[in-house]
Design an enzyme around this catalytic site. Structure first.
Site, PDB file in Angstrom:
ATOM      1  N   TRP A  82      16.308   5.292  43.105  1.00 60.96           N
ATOM      2  CA  TRP A  82      15.323   5.431  44.466  1.00 60.96           C
ATOM      3  C   TRP A  82      14.394   4.868  45.195  1.00 60.96           C
ATOM      4  CZ3 TRP A  82      21.528   5.398  47.199  1.00 60.96           C
ATOM      5  CH2 TRP A  82      22.321   4.172  46.381  1.00 60.96           C
ATOM      6  N   ASN A 120      10.298  -2.041  39.056  1.00 56.83           N
ATOM      7  CA  ASN A 120      10.672  -2.694  39.759  1.00 56.83           C
ATOM      8  C   ASN A 120      10.915  -3.256  40.991  1.00 56.83           C
ATOM      9  OD1 ASN A 120      11.953  -6.292  39.325  1.00 56.83           O
ATOM     10  ND2 ASN A 120      13.735  -4.980  40.169  1.00 56.83           N
ATOM     11  N   HIS A 121      11.359  -1.644  41.693  1.00 60.57           N
ATOM     12  CA  HIS A 121      11.611  -2.142  43.106  1.00 60.57           C
ATOM     13  C   HIS A 121      12.076  -0.300  43.631  1.00 60.57           C
ATOM     14  CE1 HIS A 121      14.971  -0.896  40.107  1.00 60.57           C
ATOM     15  NE2 HIS A 121      15.240  -0.133  40.930  1.00 60.57           N
ATOM     16  N   GLU A 159      13.686 -11.969  37.607  1.00 53.43           N
ATOM     17  CA  GLU A 159      12.437 -11.648  37.987  1.00 53.43           C
ATOM     18  C   GLU A 159      12.022 -11.949  39.275  1.00 53.43           C
ATOM     19  OE1 GLU A 159      10.156 -13.549  35.263  1.00 53.43           O
ATOM     20  OE2 GLU A 159      10.843 -13.135  33.561  1.00 53.43           O
ATOM     21  N   ASP A 203      12.858   1.533  32.741  1.00 54.03           N
ATOM     22  CA  ASP A 203      14.137   0.554  33.939  1.00 54.03           C
ATOM     23  C   ASP A 203      13.315  -0.952  34.513  1.00 54.03           C
ATOM     24  OD1 ASP A 203      16.526   1.759  35.219  1.00 54.03           O
ATOM     25  OD2 ASP A 203      15.622   0.814  37.015  1.00 54.03           O
ATOM     26  N   LYS A 206      14.237  -6.717  32.363  1.00 47.33           N
ATOM     27  CA  LYS A 206      14.322  -7.784  32.440  1.00 47.33           C
ATOM     28  C   LYS A 206      14.372  -8.538  33.576  1.00 47.33           C
ATOM     29  CE  LYS A 206      19.307  -8.904  32.865  1.00 47.33           C
ATOM     30  NZ  LYS A 206      20.295  -9.267  32.023  1.00 47.33           N
ATOM     31  N   GLU A 227      15.094  -0.577  29.368  1.00 45.18           N
ATOM     32  CA  GLU A 227      16.359  -1.282  29.324  1.00 45.18           C
ATOM     33  C   GLU A 227      16.087  -2.358  29.908  1.00 45.18           C
ATOM     34  OE1 GLU A 227      19.962  -0.992  32.341  1.00 45.18           O
ATOM     35  OE2 GLU A 227      17.540  -0.645  33.244  1.00 45.18           O
ATOM     36  N   GLY A 231      23.605  -8.242  25.845  1.00 44.43           N
ATOM     37  CA  GLY A 231      24.413  -7.754  25.078  1.00 44.43           C
ATOM     38  C   GLY A 231      24.086  -8.954  23.856  1.00 44.43           C
ATOM     39  N   ASP A 295      25.116   3.889  33.117  1.00 47.80           N
ATOM     40  CA  ASP A 295      25.644   2.102  33.791  1.00 47.80           C
ATOM     41  C   ASP A 295      26.825   2.008  33.239  1.00 47.80           C
ATOM     42  OD1 ASP A 295      23.527   2.903  34.902  1.00 47.80           O
ATOM     43  OD2 ASP A 295      22.078   0.948  33.874  1.00 47.80           O
ATOM     44  N   ARG A 342      29.281  10.185  35.451  1.00 51.33           N
ATOM     45  CA  ARG A 342      27.960  11.277  36.115  1.00 51.33           C
ATOM     46  C   ARG A 342      28.571  12.175  36.158  1.00 51.33           C
ATOM     47  NH1 ARG A 342      24.614   6.321  39.045  1.00 51.33           N
ATOM     48  NH2 ARG A 342      24.086   5.149  37.643  1.00 51.33           N
TER      49      ARG A 342
HETATM   50  C1  ABC Z   1      25.293   1.492  43.315  1.00 49.46           C
HETATM   51  C2  ABC Z   1      26.779   2.404  43.270  1.00 49.46           C
HETATM   52  C3  ABC Z   1      27.254   1.839  42.321  1.00 49.46           C
HETATM   53  C4  ABC Z   1      27.200   0.842  43.005  1.00 49.46           C
HETATM   54  C5  ABC Z   1      26.171  -0.322  42.973  1.00 49.46           C
HETATM   55  C6  ABC Z   1      26.438  -1.360  43.437  1.00 49.46           C
HETATM   56  O1  ABC Z   1      25.229   0.684  43.405  1.00 49.46           O
HETATM   57  O2  ABC Z   1      26.143   4.106  42.326  1.00 49.46           O
HETATM   58  O3  ABC Z   1      28.689   2.602  42.143  1.00 49.46           O
HETATM   59  O4  ABC Z   1      28.432  -0.524  42.218  1.00 49.46           O
HETATM   60  C7  ABC Z   1      20.972   2.567  39.776  1.00 49.46           C
HETATM   61  C8  ABC Z   1      22.478   3.505  40.484  1.00 49.46           C
HETATM   62  C9  ABC Z   1      23.370   3.206  40.420  1.00 49.46           C
HETATM   63  C10 ABC Z   1      23.279   2.128  41.898  1.00 49.46           C
HETATM   64  C11 ABC Z   1      22.278   1.522  41.267  1.00 49.46           C
HETATM   65  C12 ABC Z   1      22.389   0.507  43.112  1.00 49.46           C
HETATM   66  O5  ABC Z   1      21.079   2.071  40.819  1.00 49.46           O
HETATM   67  O6  ABC Z   1      21.906   4.535  38.688  1.00 49.46           O
HETATM   68  O7  ABC Z   1      24.508   4.438  40.843  1.00 49.46           O
HETATM   69  O8  ABC Z   1      24.047   1.246  42.007  1.00 49.46           O
HETATM   70  O9  ABC Z   1      21.920   0.893  43.545  1.00 49.46           O
HETATM   71  C13 ABC Z   1      19.117  -0.018  35.992  1.00 49.46           C
HETATM   72  C14 ABC Z   1      19.361   1.542  35.600  1.00 49.46           C
HETATM   73  C15 ABC Z   1      20.248   2.127  36.645  1.00 49.46           C
HETATM   74  C16 ABC Z   1      19.589   1.848  38.263  1.00 49.46           C
HETATM   75  C17 ABC Z   1      19.699   0.610  38.397  1.00 49.46           C
HETATM   76  C18 ABC Z   1      18.954   0.422  39.284  1.00 49.46           C
HETATM   77  C19 ABC Z   1      18.974  -0.338  37.039  1.00 49.46           C
HETATM   78  O10 ABC Z   1      20.098   2.113  33.808  1.00 49.46           O
HETATM   79  O11 ABC Z   1      20.929   3.542  36.935  1.00 49.46           O
HETATM   80  O12 ABC Z   1      20.837   2.231  39.102  1.00 49.46           O
HETATM   81  O13 ABC Z   1      17.209   1.054  39.660  1.00 49.46           O
HETATM   82  C20 ABC Z   1      21.637  -4.700  36.059  1.00 49.46           C
HETATM   83  C21 ABC Z   1      19.424  -4.261  35.592  1.00 49.46           C
HETATM   84  C22 ABC Z   1      20.104  -2.978  35.262  1.00 49.46           C
HETATM   85  C23 ABC Z   1      20.676  -2.358  36.350  1.00 49.46           C
HETATM   86  C24 ABC Z   1      21.975  -2.733  36.072  1.00 49.46           C
HETATM   87  C25 ABC Z   1      22.432  -1.244  36.989  1.00 49.46           C
HETATM   88  O14 ABC Z   1      21.877  -3.365  36.471  1.00 49.46           O
HETATM   89  O15 ABC Z   1      20.013  -6.169  34.812  1.00 49.46           O
HETATM   90  O16 ABC Z   1      18.358  -2.957  34.529  1.00 49.46           O
HETATM   91  N1  ABC Z   1      20.411  -0.213  35.549  1.00 49.46           N
HETATM   92  C26 ABC Z   1      25.357  -7.552  33.352  1.00 49.46           C
HETATM   93  C27 ABC Z   1      24.012  -8.474  34.426  1.00 49.46           C
HETATM   94  C28 ABC Z   1      22.641  -7.122  33.503  1.00 49.46           C
HETATM   95  C29 ABC Z   1      23.150  -6.122  34.751  1.00 49.46           C
HETATM   96  C30 ABC Z   1      24.873  -5.479  34.339  1.00 49.46           C
HETATM   97  C31 ABC Z   1      25.385  -4.871  35.497  1.00 49.46           C
HETATM   98  O17 ABC Z   1      25.248  -6.484  34.240  1.00 49.46           O
HETATM   99  O18 ABC Z   1      23.345  -8.848  32.343  1.00 49.46           O
HETATM  100  O19 ABC Z   1      21.207  -7.395  34.048  1.00 49.46           O
HETATM  101  O20 ABC Z   1      22.318  -4.404  35.186  1.00 49.46           O
HETATM  102  O21 ABC Z   1      25.666  -4.899  36.450  1.00 49.46           O
HETATM  103  C32 ABC Z   1      27.460  -8.206  28.910  1.00 49.46           C
HETATM  104  C33 ABC Z   1      25.831  -9.170  29.194  1.00 49.46           C
HETATM  105  C34 ABC Z   1      25.137  -8.142  29.601  1.00 49.46           C
HETATM  106  C35 ABC Z   1      26.348  -8.111  31.279  1.00 49.46           C
HETATM  107  C36 ABC Z   1      26.961  -7.654  31.089  1.00 49.46           C
HETATM  108  C37 ABC Z   1      28.043  -6.920  31.781  1.00 49.46           C
HETATM  109  O22 ABC Z   1      28.098  -7.771  30.328  1.00 49.46           O
HETATM  110  O23 ABC Z   1      25.563  -9.572  27.501  1.00 49.46           O
HETATM  111  O24 ABC Z   1      23.914  -9.376  30.239  1.00 49.46           O
HETATM  112  O25 ABC Z   1      25.093  -7.486  32.108  1.00 49.46           O
HETATM  113  O26 ABC Z   1      28.542  -8.771  28.176  1.00 49.46           O
HETATM  114 CA    CA Z   2      11.217  -8.414  39.405  1.00 50.34          CA
END
Ligand code: ABC
Ligand code: CA
Length: 472
Positions: A82, A120-121, A159, A203, A206, A227, A231, A295, A342
């Site tokens: 963040w 990204n953010h 995006e 990070d 996509k 990242e 899938g 994640d 974690r």
């Molecule tokens: C926090 C809380 C969580 C709460 C959440 C809402 O807020 O901790 O308990 O549930 C960071 C932190 C997290 C935090 C988030 C949001 O920020 O580590 O703890 O969660 O505030 C990256 C990092 C990740 C990081 C962020 C943000 C991005 O590795 O650690 O999180 O900087 C998406 C993004 C991906 C991101 C991930 C968390 O979310 O694309 O970059 N990771 C689908 C989507 C994906 C998506 C995924 C999860 O769901 O396509 O794009 O990822 O939401 C397969 C499909 C996939 C599919 C999966 C679920 O199923 O092929 O496409 O993924 O079959």
């Molecule tokens: Ca973006």
């Protein structure tokens, strides 16, 4: 370091806040609380012996820049994703000196530093954000107009809309804006040189248009693995053309499905590998191959069958990509989804005398031995000389990995009649048990295993058998 240099490595991924404290203390750390538990860069330095003991020669740390402070509806920013200030470090993790000391400590051991970066953010705790809290993007104009990412089938939505939620909206940087673009291209180069970074994990790849990435990759000047959380091989493949490597989510899913139970599909794992070998720009050679990360639920939250666990854990080390192990897996951690995956590693005591720690150590040693034995190992794509319902032979000469999902109560058997590359009569050793076998005519191999464990063969002549006397 270059992609070719990284290919020879294996990576230990850790969450900085959860790996080790500066003074070696073991504060309590309840993952559910989502608070800073006290891990630091100095802590990592203190525990490099542990990482190196297992055979890792690269460490991927959490994002390093200054984050949102204080409590939010989603907890604290202990994970580092963040960002609020791109130009300052996260002082929960230490000072610039500490980070430089970590880079030096790694380099003096011949190890690499990989830093996680987020472009990204930026993160806020109100919606709309108070843009004046951001450095340097202190105005709304540096961001895409607010909308939530809601439709993963719509790439423009993916995006240009925002991740996060009402508690912590992730203001989506306008990566079509020249000021933003110029800033990030110069920022990544400076980050690399300021902290002697050897590689980056990027990070949310996509969530930014593909043609942002080639110049970012060039400006980084070192290997970067992106990242792309998806899938589907066809979705991921184009990103292999704009970055050095990607985190191989398509394999992650099929690997998990294949070994999470005794009825998992081995054939689907074979299929995804063969698709990726043909669809990815550089086959699978420069991707990051992993079984766990911050994640997703840890593998042992799905099954604790040690036969299945040992097979799934072996995969990244016998396959084509760069192996990545997420900290804690070697200690048998079982945390499920974020935030439970974690856990603080200090609660394990960094014990080395444990079956999975030894497993990882031998897997790293076997991979290193194969690399040393054959100059073409790292450019040899795996083949599958035998695929059964519950068994799989994976050949990457001089290694032959015999995998199975029969589980710990099963007795697997493999009959591989050809395609191993071994000359008849070659003496082979299973690096995990130090049992020896002899290749038959045409290089055939017949092995009966035990307790559902994998069998990982190398010619005895290329494996350092002092590992055998240390087996626990
Ligand atoms: C926090 C809380 C969580 C709460 C959440 C809402 O807020 O901790 O308990 O549930 C960071 C932190 C997290 C935090 C988030 C949001 O920020 O580590 O703890 O969660 O505030 C990256 C990092 C990740 C990081 C962020 C943000 C991005 O590795 O650690 O999180 O900087 C998406 C993004 C991906 C991101 C991930 C968390 O979310 O694309 O970059 N990771 C689908 C989507 C994906 C998506 C995924 C999860 O769901 O396509 O794009 O990822 O939401 C397969 C499909 C996939 C599919 C999966 C679920 O199923 O092929 O496409 O993924 O079959
Ligand atoms: Ca973006």
């Amino acid at each position: 370091a270059t992609p070719a240099e990284w290919q020879q490595r294996s990576i230990y991924q850790l969450v900085t806040d959860r790996f080790a404290t500066s003074d070696g203390s073991s504060p309590s750390c309840d993952t559910e609380d989502r608070v800073y538990c006290g891990g630091t860069w100095q802590g990592i330095i203190n525990e490099l012996d542990y990482i190196q003991y297992m055979g890792f020669d690269a460490v991927w740390i959490s994002p390093i820049v200054a984050n949102l402070e204080g409590s939010t509806g989603d907890g604290y920013s202990y994970h580092g994703y963040w960002t609020v200030d791109q130009n300052a470090l996260n002082d929960h993790f230490g000072t610039a000196d500490d980070l430089n000391n970590l880079a030096s400590a790694l380099h003096s051991r011949g190890m690499y530093l990989m830093v996680d970066v987020v472009v990204n953010h930026m993160a806020a705790n109100t919606l709309p954000p108070d843009y004046s809290t951001f450095t340097p993007f202190d105005a709304e104009s540096y961001f895409h107009t607010f909308c939530w990412v809601t439709d993963y089938s719509n790439q423009t939505n993916v995006e240009q809309c925002w991740l996060g939620d009402d508690s912590v909206p992730l203001a989506d940087c306008n990566t079509e804006n020249d000021d933003v673009i110029d800033f990030f291209y110069s920022w990544i180069g400076q980050l690399q040189s300021n902290y002697s970074v050897d590689g980056f994990r990027i990070d949310t790849v996509k969530h930014i248009r593909k043609d942002f990435w080639p110049d970012f990759q060039n400006a980084a000047g070192v290997y970067a693995v992106g990242e792309v959380f998806d899938g589907d091989v066809n979705y991921v493949a184009p990103y292999t053309e704009v970055l050095d490597g990607i985190l191989d989510y398509p394999t992650y899913y099929q690997l998990t499905y294949a070994f999470e139970s005794t009825s998992g599909s081995i054939q689907n794992l074979v299929n995804v590998i063969q698709s990726a070998q043909s669809a990815y720009e550089n086959k699978l050679f420069t991707v990051g191959t992993f079984l766990e990360n911050q994640d997703n639920p840890r593998f042992q939250s799905i099954t604790t069958d040690q036969g299945l666990v040992k097979n799934a854990m072996a995969w990244p080390f016998i396959a084509d990509g760069i192996p990545i192990l997420y900290y804690g897996q070697e200690q048998g951690y079982t945390g499920a989804n974020d935030p439970y995956n974690r856990e603080a590693l200090w609660l394990s005591g960094y014990e080395e005398d444990k079956p999975l720690v030894q497993h990882v150590r031998i897997l790293n040693a076997a991979r290193k031995a194969a690399i040393a034995a054959s100059s073409s190992y790292l450019s040899t794509a795996v083949t599958f000389p035998s695929v059964g319902g519950n068994t799989l032979a994976v050949s990457k000469y001089p290694m032959l990995a015999l995998l199975t999902n029969v589980g710990a109560s099963g007795t697997p058997a493999w009959d591989v009649s050809s395609g191993t590359g071994y000359a008849s009569g070659t003496e082979l050793i299973d690096v995990l048990t130090c049992t020896t076998y002899t290749a038959g005519s045409g290089g055939s191999v017949s092995v009966t295993g035990s307790e559902g464990a994998p069998v990982i063969l190398l010619p005895t002549s290329v494996f350092n058998t002092t590992y055998c006397s240390e087996l626990v």
